[in-house]
Scaffold this active site. Structure first.
Site, short mmCIF file in Angstrom:
data_model
loop_
_atom_site.label_atom_id
_atom_site.label_comp_id
_atom_site.label_asym_id
_atom_site.label_seq_id
_atom_site.Cartn_x
_atom_site.Cartn_y
_atom_site.Cartn_z
CD1 TRP A 105 47.38 20.24 49.57
CD2 TRP A 105 45.89 21.85 49.98
NE1 TRP A 105 48.06 21.43 49.73
CE2 TRP A 105 47.18 22.43 49.98
CE3 TRP A 105 44.80 22.67 50.23
CZ2 TRP A 105 47.39 23.79 50.21
CZ3 TRP A 105 45.01 24.04 50.46
CH2 TRP A 105 46.29 24.58 50.45
CG ASP A 179 43.01 19.50 44.51
OD1 ASP A 179 43.65 19.96 43.56
OD2 ASP A 179 43.02 20.01 45.66
CE LYS A 203 49.45 24.38 44.09
NZ LYS A 203 50.25 24.80 45.19
C1 LIG Z 1 46.50 20.21 45.99
C2 LIG Z 1 46.03 21.59 46.33
N1 LIG Z 1 44.73 21.84 46.38
C3 LIG Z 1 44.26 23.06 46.69
C4 LIG Z 1 45.11 24.10 46.94
C5 LIG Z 1 44.55 25.44 47.30
O1 LIG Z 1 44.66 26.31 46.27
P1 LIG Z 1 44.23 27.84 46.42
O2 LIG Z 1 45.13 28.45 47.43
O3 LIG Z 1 44.40 28.36 45.05
O4 LIG Z 1 42.81 27.88 46.85
C6 LIG Z 1 46.48 23.90 46.88
C7 LIG Z 1 47.41 25.03 47.13
O5 LIG Z 1 48.58 24.94 47.26
C8 LIG Z 1 46.96 22.60 46.58
O6 LIG Z 1 48.27 22.35 46.53
#
Ligand SMILES: Cc1ncc(COP(=O)(O)O)c(C=O)c1O
Length: 367
Positions: A105, A179, A203
């Site tokens: 991520w 994040d 989540k």
């Molecule tokens: C830590 C983290 N950041 C960002 C995201 C991306 O999220 P989205 O698919 O809602 O853009 C996720 C998705 O699983 C994630 O686990």
């Protein structure tokens, strides 16, 4: 299938009580004659849902008064662009953003931020296949970064920061942006260590489509001119997250989850349960001859537990047997393979026990 344990990384398991409550409210919310989905976001019914959700989240996370809680659309990945567009205006351009690269991520965040700023990867565990959080002593922060970005729980790699870097000492005074999508509300987070926290809801909070941003007041009002108004945090804050239509149903479910969390004793109580669940699973993994987890012990995620079978030809049989026992969505992310058990707040300890029972049974059969 009557009762299952759902180990999905997200969208993920929600508290059963919340789903039952939402089902009862589906056609007629509190005698209004309307489903929450049918209400104007500016009507008194939805305004009361929004106000309660904001208040409960502030209470659960002990968010200080000098921070705004914003309910946005877009998801976690959109924030990779929205964060720089909101924060870079504090610096002369081109500004630099520092990243601690701890997994998939942050990898995506680095790539996206490069469209708007110079990127400095101050530390990375890529060489170790993202199996630890690089020690603070080795971080090479730039002289005057616009901010420092971390993903404090890497959902795919199963790596979690144990404690936030102390903002004054550890980021040389630059705002720390985290994040927290996959561990928000799972552990006590000291909000004032951060300039910005952001999380996709799907989540620990509710359905996909809602994004939560918690931002310190002094970081508002610095958006680049290219920032869409609907994502300019100052505009969103001034309009009580109603500048555009917010994801109303997601906010309603999030509100029910916040109330459920309060009934569970709040975040500190939830953290103790999460420690108990994670310890049970990691202890078993460490004692096993068939399965293993490769993350450094101190940096293992309490929410997302990737594990591998030493004999990968057994993967499909393991998953098929798990499914028969109503243990669902255990397949690891395609980029790392193996298995992953996501054990968010709504996963009861009985789910972890049932998973370990199956793992033991399978291991006994494949000695
Ligand atoms: C830590 C983290 N950041 C960002 C995201 C991306 O999220 P989205 O698919 O809602 O853009 C996720 C998705 O699983 C994630 O686990």
């Amino acid at each position: 299938m009557s009762h299952v344990f759902n180990f999905s990384a997200g969208p993920a398991v929600l508290p059963r009580e919340v789903l039952i409550e939402a089902a009862a409210d589906m056609l007629d919310w509190h005698g209004s004659g309307m489903s929450v989905m049918e209400m104007s976001h500016r009507g008194p019914e939805f305004m009361s849902i929004m106000a309660a959700a904001q208040k409960d989240l502030r209470e659960l996370m002990a968010v200080p008064d000098n921070y705004q809680i914003l309910f946005l659309q877009g998801g976690g990945l959109a924030e990779n662009a929205i964060v720089p567009m909101n924060l870079l205006g504090r610096k002369a351009q081109p500004a630099t953003i520092d990243f601690i690269h701890t997994g998939s991520w942050t990898g995506k965040s680095i790539k996206e931020a490069g469209k708007y700023a110079q990127v400095n990867v101050a530390a990375s565990s890529k060489a170790g296949s993202f199996d630890h959080v690089p020690a603070r002593a080795g971080w090479k922060l730039s002289a005057d970064p616009a901010y420092v970005h971390i993903c404090s729980n890497e959902t795919i790699d199963g790596v979690e920061f144990g404690a936030a870097p102390d903002i004054a000492a550890d980021t040389n005074g630059a705002p720390l942006v985290a994040d927290v999508s996959s561990h928000i509300l799972s552990r006590v987070i000291k909000v004032d260590d951060y300039g910005v926290l952001f999380a996709g809801a799907q989540k620990n909070i509710g359905p996909a489509g809602l994004t939560i941003v918690i931002v310190r007041d002094d970081l508002l009002g610095h958006a680049l001119p290219i920032c869409p108004s609907a994502f300019d945090w100052k505009i969103v804050a001034e309009n009580g997250s109603m500048y555009n239509t917010p994801p109303t149903y997601g906010i309603y479910i999030a509100g029910l989850v916040f109330q459920w969390l309060k009934r569970q004793g709040g975040v500190a109580a939830m953290e103790q349960r999460n420690i108990a669940k994670a310890t049970l699973l990691y202890d078993y993994l460490d004692s096993s001859k068939l399965y293993f987890n490769r993350v450094a012990k101190a940096d293992r995620s309490r929410m997302n537990v990737p594990f591998f079978l030493r004999d990968e030809t057994l993967n499909e049989a393991f998953l098929a047997g798990a499914k028969q026992r109503h243990l669902l969505q255990l397949k690891g992310h395609k980029s790392v393979g193996g298995m992953r058990a996501s054990i968010y707040n709504a996963m009861p300890i009985e789910g972890v026990q049932a998973l370990i029972s199956w793992m033991q049974e399978f291991e006994s059969a494949h000695r």
